[in-house]
Scaffold this motif. Structure first.
Motif, short mmCIF file in Angstrom:
data_model
loop_
_atom_site.label_atom_id
_atom_site.label_comp_id
_atom_site.label_asym_id
_atom_site.label_seq_id
_atom_site.Cartn_x
_atom_site.Cartn_y
_atom_site.Cartn_z
N HIS A 320 0.86 -1.19 0.00
CA HIS A 320 0.00 0.00 0.00
C HIS A 320 0.90 1.24 0.00
O HIS A 320 1.03 1.93 1.01
N VAL A 323 -0.63 5.32 0.52
CA VAL A 323 -1.36 5.76 1.70
C VAL A 323 -0.74 7.05 2.24
O VAL A 323 0.43 7.06 2.62
N ASP A 325 -3.41 9.71 3.32
CA ASP A 325 -4.54 10.30 4.01
C ASP A 325 -4.71 9.63 5.37
O ASP A 325 -4.61 8.41 5.51
N ASP A 328 -7.53 7.01 5.49
CA ASP A 328 -7.15 5.76 4.84
C ASP A 328 -6.22 4.94 5.73
O ASP A 328 -6.35 3.71 5.81
N ARG A 331 -8.25 3.31 8.41
CA ARG A 331 -9.08 2.21 7.90
C ARG A 331 -8.26 0.96 7.61
O ARG A 331 -8.73 -0.16 7.82
N LEU A 332 -7.02 1.13 7.17
CA LEU A 332 -6.22 -0.02 6.74
C LEU A 332 -5.39 -0.65 7.86
O LEU A 332 -5.04 -1.82 7.78
N HIS A 404 -11.12 13.71 1.51
CA HIS A 404 -9.68 13.81 1.28
C HIS A 404 -9.17 15.25 1.36
O HIS A 404 -8.01 15.50 1.07
#
Length: 473
Positions: A320, A323, A325, A328, A331-332, A404
């Motif tokens: 990833h 990334v 943000d 984000d 969330r991840l 965002h």
């Protein structure tokens, strides 16, 4: 020579001190002692020049009381862990893994050196950086420096408000607009602690800093990074000279780490630590301030490095790479590390950093306004002013860019800070090396060379940052 004396009692840094002030009548020496340019350091620090002070006339030395100077470093360290640092550390760790840890280390060392210089100037002169600029520069220059500094403070404050709003959204599920308003209210609540003195607020801020540190200890344990890769990351990569993306992140890390208003704030917080005291008391005060500064900024470096390490171990290692943000990342992080607590701890630490940074931003704004303009304001009115100036752009960005918008606003705020930083660093180093102002406490030789080198690096990286920004438009 006829000499009168009077007893002056005062309270400083939690300890009561006693000075015998000599007032010489009709003596040329007393006039010389009272001159700012030729005064002993007790006079420069705000005291009254004495023609002669015997050993028994001096107040007890404060050796062993370094803890009475603790607090300013914690307030300043907050600026090194604000949401702008989170945005740059997450982006650089996700895209380049551990490679930019060396930049975090260098930026932190530069920040430590410049904060040491700022605190030294404040302790020795008894004046903060803004006051010195007002005294030694023209009115036009002073107004220009004040306006640019206020713009930088507001830009930084916008980023901190949005960062706190994102954290509240992640924790409570509220909208970003509601989070912006809630973060402003939280700042007022924390500033209300100052009605009981400066120490309660410092204790709360220090507690939140240690909470953030604890959160990242847990995050590191959950992320299980490659410690061999971490150690390798502290060695500068040759790609820094070739990769435009790495240069961009390096400039962003520097802009997010070394903040101009921190230099004004630090000098203001420590300027009364040695007021009215002799050279030995100034030396003792600087010793306590140095311990406070080193310990606080070392903790801030640990948090920033940990954030980049977590981003590298969780996002970069799992492919990833884009990334950046905060939403984000929140969330991840939980599914990638296999624990729901990872996202909760992430958001909690972000909220603590955002609230702390908004408080210190308000205090810095007050110090800047009083120093440049000699305009005193009640704390709540200054907080209301900065909140009003920050909430408008924050709500506008949230409405314009949606989910965002927070990340774009954070990046933009770091650009504004980078532009203003040399306008604070160059005067600071000039004042610190001035023998007429600082006397034997002036910064010289290797520390002075390193300070000017830091100023040069800051200017060059800012030029590169602005060039990439303009060519990318």
């Amino acid at each position: 020579m006829e000499t009168n004396s009077k007893e002056v009692y005062g309270w400083g840094n939690g300890a009561r001190y006693y000075d015998l002030v000599c007032i010489a009548a009709g003596s040329p020496d007393s006039v010389h002692a009272g001159s700012r340019d030729n005064a002993p350091h007790s006079t420069i620090a705000g005291g009254i020049g004495c023609d002669h002070v015997g050993p028994l006339d001096r107040a007890p030395r404060v050796r062993g009381r370094w803890f009475s100077f603790v607090g300013a470093g914690a307030m300043v360290a907050v600026g090194y862990m604000d949401p702008g640092n989170w945005a740059t550390a997450l982006g650089s760790g996700a895209e380049y893994g551990y490679q930019l840890l060396s930049v975090v280390l260098v930026a932190s060392l530069m920040g430590l050196l410049l904060q040491w210089v700022a605190s030294r100037v404040g302790v020795v002169t008894g004046l903060d950086l803004a006051q010195l600029c007002r005294e030694r520069y023209s009115r036009r220059t002073t107004l220009f420096l004040w306006i640019t500094c206020e713009i930088a403070i507001v830009a930084c404050d916008v980023a901190e408000v949005v960062g706190s709003a994102v954290a509240l959204q992640l924790l409570l599920g509220v909208s970003l607009r509601v989070g912006v308003v809630m973060s402003a209210i939280g700042t007022f609540v924390m500033l209300a602690l100052q009605s009981r003195g400066q120490r309660p607020l410092q204790v709360v801020i220090a507690t939140l800093i240690f909470f953030v540190g604890f959160c990242f200890v847990v995050e590191l344990a959950l992320a299980n990074p490659s410690w061999r890769g971490v150690l390798a990351g502290f060695t500068p990569s040759p790609a820094l000279l070739r990769d435009a993306g790495m240069i961009w992140f390096a400039a962003g890390i520097l802009g997010a780490t070394v903040m101009p208003h921190n230099l004004y704030l630090h000098s203001a917080l420590v300027k009364d630590h040695a007021k009215g005291r002799d050279e030995q008391r100034i030396a003792d005060a600087m010793r306590g301030v140095n311990i406070d500064t080193f310990c606080s900024l070392s903790l801030a470096f640990t948090v920033n490095a940990s954030l980049l390490i977590v981003a590298a171990a969780v996002f970069h290692a799992n492919g990833h790479n884009d990334v950046s943000d905060l939403a984000d990342a929140h969330r991840l992080i939980a599914p990638l590390v296999g624990s729901k607590w990872a996202s909760v701890i992430f958001a909690g630490a972000l909220l603590a950093c955002g609230l702390n940074a908004t408080v210190t931003g308000t205090l810095a704004g007050q110090a800047v306004m009083e120093g440049f303009l000699q305009l005193k304001s009640v704390r709540w009115s200054r907080a209301l002013l900065t909140r009003a100036l920050a909430i408008g752009p924050a709500l506008l960005a949230v409405g314009a860019f949606g989910e965002h918008g927070s990340n774009q606003l954070l990046v933009a705020s770091q650009v504004v800070l980078s532009v203003q930083l040399p306008l604070a660093v160059v005067p600071l180093v000039r004042f610190a090396s001035d023998a007429r102002l600082m006397g034997r406490f002036r910064v010289k030789r290797i520390p002075l060379l390193m300070a000017w080198l830091c100023a040069g690096i800051i200017v060059l990286l800012n030029v590169a940052l602005l060039w990439q920004l303009m060519t990318g438009l």
